[in-house]
Design an enzyme around this catalytic site. Structure first.
Site, PDB file in Angstrom:
ATOM      1  N   GLU A  59      28.848  -9.140 -61.082  1.00 27.22           N
ATOM      2  CA  GLU A  59      28.441  -8.015 -60.247  1.00 27.22           C
ATOM      3  C   GLU A  59      26.999  -7.612 -60.526  1.00 27.22           C
ATOM      4  O   GLU A  59      26.256  -7.270 -59.603  1.00 27.22           O
ATOM      5  CB  GLU A  59      29.383  -6.827 -60.451  1.00 27.22           C
ATOM      6  CG  GLU A  59      30.778  -7.023 -59.873  1.00 27.22           C
ATOM      7  CD  GLU A  59      30.779  -7.163 -58.357  1.00 27.22           C
ATOM      8  OE1 GLU A  59      29.769  -6.789 -57.711  1.00 27.22           O
ATOM      9  OE2 GLU A  59      31.780  -7.652 -57.819  1.00 27.22           O
ATOM     10  N   TYR A 142      28.414   1.715 -57.598  1.00 26.84           N
ATOM     11  CA  TYR A 142      28.957   0.515 -56.970  1.00 26.84           C
ATOM     12  C   TYR A 142      29.570  -0.415 -58.001  1.00 26.84           C
ATOM     13  O   TYR A 142      30.708  -0.879 -57.844  1.00 26.84           O
ATOM     14  CB  TYR A 142      27.886  -0.249 -56.174  1.00 26.84           C
ATOM     15  CG  TYR A 142      28.350  -1.661 -55.906  1.00 26.84           C
ATOM     16  CD1 TYR A 142      29.306  -1.905 -54.919  1.00 26.84           C
ATOM     17  CD2 TYR A 142      27.932  -2.728 -56.697  1.00 26.84           C
ATOM     18  CE1 TYR A 142      29.819  -3.181 -54.710  1.00 26.84           C
ATOM     19  CE2 TYR A 142      28.433  -4.001 -56.499  1.00 26.84           C
ATOM     20  CZ  TYR A 142      29.372  -4.225 -55.507  1.00 26.84           C
ATOM     21  OH  TYR A 142      29.890  -5.482 -55.323  1.00 26.84           O
ATOM     22  N   ASP A 160      29.086  -1.854 -50.727  1.00 23.23           N
ATOM     23  CA  ASP A 160      27.820  -2.562 -50.915  1.00 23.23           C
ATOM     24  C   ASP A 160      27.160  -2.763 -49.563  1.00 23.23           C
ATOM     25  O   ASP A 160      27.653  -2.282 -48.531  1.00 23.23           O
ATOM     26  CB  ASP A 160      28.039  -3.884 -51.656  1.00 23.23           C
ATOM     27  CG  ASP A 160      28.555  -4.992 -50.748  1.00 23.23           C
ATOM     28  OD1 ASP A 160      29.190  -4.674 -49.707  1.00 23.23           O
ATOM     29  OD2 ASP A 160      28.342  -6.175 -51.060  1.00 23.23           O
ATOM     30  N   CYS A 215      29.399 -11.541 -40.601  1.00 19.01           N
ATOM     31  CA  CYS A 215      28.713 -10.393 -40.008  1.00 19.01           C
ATOM     32  C   CYS A 215      27.394 -10.160 -40.737  1.00 19.01           C
ATOM     33  O   CYS A 215      27.138  -9.090 -41.287  1.00 19.01           O
ATOM     34  CB  CYS A 215      29.623  -9.158 -40.092  1.00 19.01           C
ATOM     35  SG  CYS A 215      29.091  -7.779 -39.059  1.00 19.01           S
ATOM     36  N   CYS A 222      29.555 -14.084 -34.633  1.00 15.73           N
ATOM     37  CA  CYS A 222      30.614 -13.258 -34.039  1.00 15.73           C
ATOM     38  C   CYS A 222      31.828 -14.076 -33.615  1.00 15.73           C
ATOM     39  O   CYS A 222      32.962 -13.591 -33.684  1.00 15.73           O
ATOM     40  CB  CYS A 222      30.070 -12.473 -32.848  1.00 15.73           C
ATOM     41  SG  CYS A 222      28.838 -11.224 -33.297  1.00 15.73           S
ATOM     42  N   CYS A 225      34.557 -14.163 -36.183  1.00 18.26           N
ATOM     43  CA  CYS A 225      35.014 -12.883 -36.724  1.00 18.26           C
ATOM     44  C   CYS A 225      36.474 -12.625 -36.362  1.00 18.26           C
ATOM     45  O   CYS A 225      36.847 -12.729 -35.183  1.00 18.26           O
ATOM     46  CB  CYS A 225      34.146 -11.753 -36.190  1.00 18.26           C
ATOM     47  SG  CYS A 225      34.640 -10.126 -36.791  1.00 18.26           S
ATOM     48  N   CYS A 231      35.405  -4.833 -32.203  1.00 20.28           N
ATOM     49  CA  CYS A 231      34.089  -4.437 -32.710  1.00 20.28           C
ATOM     50  C   CYS A 231      33.380  -3.498 -31.734  1.00 20.28           C
ATOM     51  O   CYS A 231      33.102  -3.864 -30.584  1.00 20.28           O
ATOM     52  CB  CYS A 231      33.228  -5.673 -32.957  1.00 20.28           C
ATOM     53  SG  CYS A 231      31.591  -5.290 -33.626  1.00 20.28           S
TER      54      CYS A 231
END
Length: 337
Positions: A59, A142, A160, A215, A222, A225, A231
């Site tokens: 991370e 975060y 994030d 995305c 797209c 997705c 969306c």
């Protein structure tokens, strides 16, 4: 937004959809997590056998750095320091030396400080709660939420850049989220989080992955997705963003000069004379009577090839010393001991 109003924020499908009924929030949870189960990248910190320490390291390394650059350095770190105690036993300069070319080397110092705190406060085991993680040096909101969720299966709101972008498009119809995280975004993310603990962890990981590989900011895919028909951004005709994101400059900046100086220090086990760092030598192989330059032609050539003004070199070195990324002794400058 409160949990009770999250479902009402689910956008309607485009007008040309066969079924105009908007999907429920549980349906969106199912679609995105099912997509993640079949399409997620195979990353070592996602494996069930990865330790909480390995997840914490990932991370921190992944902040502002792409996966492809992180992978080899992460493997090297976990091989070298498989536990916080292993890293804490080394000088902080070792963390900087093995940070490679990930950039923002202060993150290496923060990881070293966090490892030391884990040993001193938690007996060498990465703490499992958000509050204890947040109390570690260099760990922000975060990272604390992400480690609590992904390492310990906690229900935490992880937000994030990728998650913010997916939420902005899917639920608000905006091309991009606000330039900086807002309270409204955090509230929306909390409201969208599944109540089931295990599902909440999968949802966080899945939305993050969706933003990372589908995305995306510049070229969203797209057609791939799993929630395209839901969306709000697509339904609105994919409006352009209301601002142009500005990438961080690199060439000619103090950051570039600092990085070049750190590269010289990383490649030497001996202190480097200040004059060798700040004065452009006529002949690198003759710049030091001790022959230091002769064994460091690449990093030194790169540093002096920047042709940075003397005041910028001085400023960059002073900044490294102030930040603890370097230390100066009578015999020269080196990584912190």
């Amino acid at each position: 937004m409160t949990p009770g109003t999250a479902a009402s924020a689910v956008p309607r499908r485009p007008a040309d959809a066969v079924d105009d009924a908007p999907p429920t929030l549980p349906e969106l949870h199912r679609r995105v997590t099912d997509w993640f189960a079949g399409s997620a990248r195979d990353l070592p910190w996602r494996e069930a056998t990865c330790s909480p320490w390995g997840i914490l390291v990932s991370e921190v390394m992944l902040q502002q750095t792409p996966v492809v650059r992180v992978l080899p350095v992460w493997h090297e770190w976990l091989d070298r320091w498989p536990s916080p105690a292993d890293l804490a036993a080394e000088p902080s300069g070792s963390a900087v030396r093995h940070w490679g070319r990930l950039g923002y080397p202060r993150r290496a110092l923060r990881l070293h400080a966090a490892a030391t705190a884990v040993v001193e406060r938690h007996g060498g085991a990465v703490p499992a709660t958000y509050d204890d993680l947040l109390a570690l040096p260099g760990v922000g909101t975060y990272t604390a939420a992400a480690v609590a969720a992904f390492a310990f299966g906690r229900r935490e709101t992880v937000v994030d850049t990728n998650i913010r972008r997916v939420h902005a498009r899917l639920f608000a119809g905006s091309a991009l989220p606000a330039p900086a995280l807002t309270a409204a975004e955090t509230q929306r993310a909390a409201a969208l989080l599944p109540h089931d603990e295990a599902l909440s962890v999968r949802w966080n990981a899945a939305v993050m992955e969706l933003g990372a590989v589908v995305c995306t900011a510049r070229a969203p895919q797209c057609s791939a997705c799993p929630v395209l028909d839901a969306c709000a951004w697509v339904a609105a005709g994919r409006p352009a963003p209301d601002y142009v994101p500005r990438g961080q400059a690199w060439a000619g900046t103090d950051r570039q000069v600092r990085g070049a100086i750190v590269a010289v220090l990383r490649h030497s086990d001996a202190p480097i004379p200040r004059s060798l760092l700040l004065d452009t030598p006529v002949d690198l192989t003759m710049a030091s009577a001790g022959g230091t330059a002769a064994v460091l032609p690449g990093p030194l050539a790169a540093l002096h090839g920047l042709q940075a003004p003397a005041e910028q070199l001085e400023r960059a070195l002073a900044g490294l010393l102030a930040d603890g990324l370097a230390e100066e002794r009578a015999d020269g400058v080196r990584l912190p001991g």
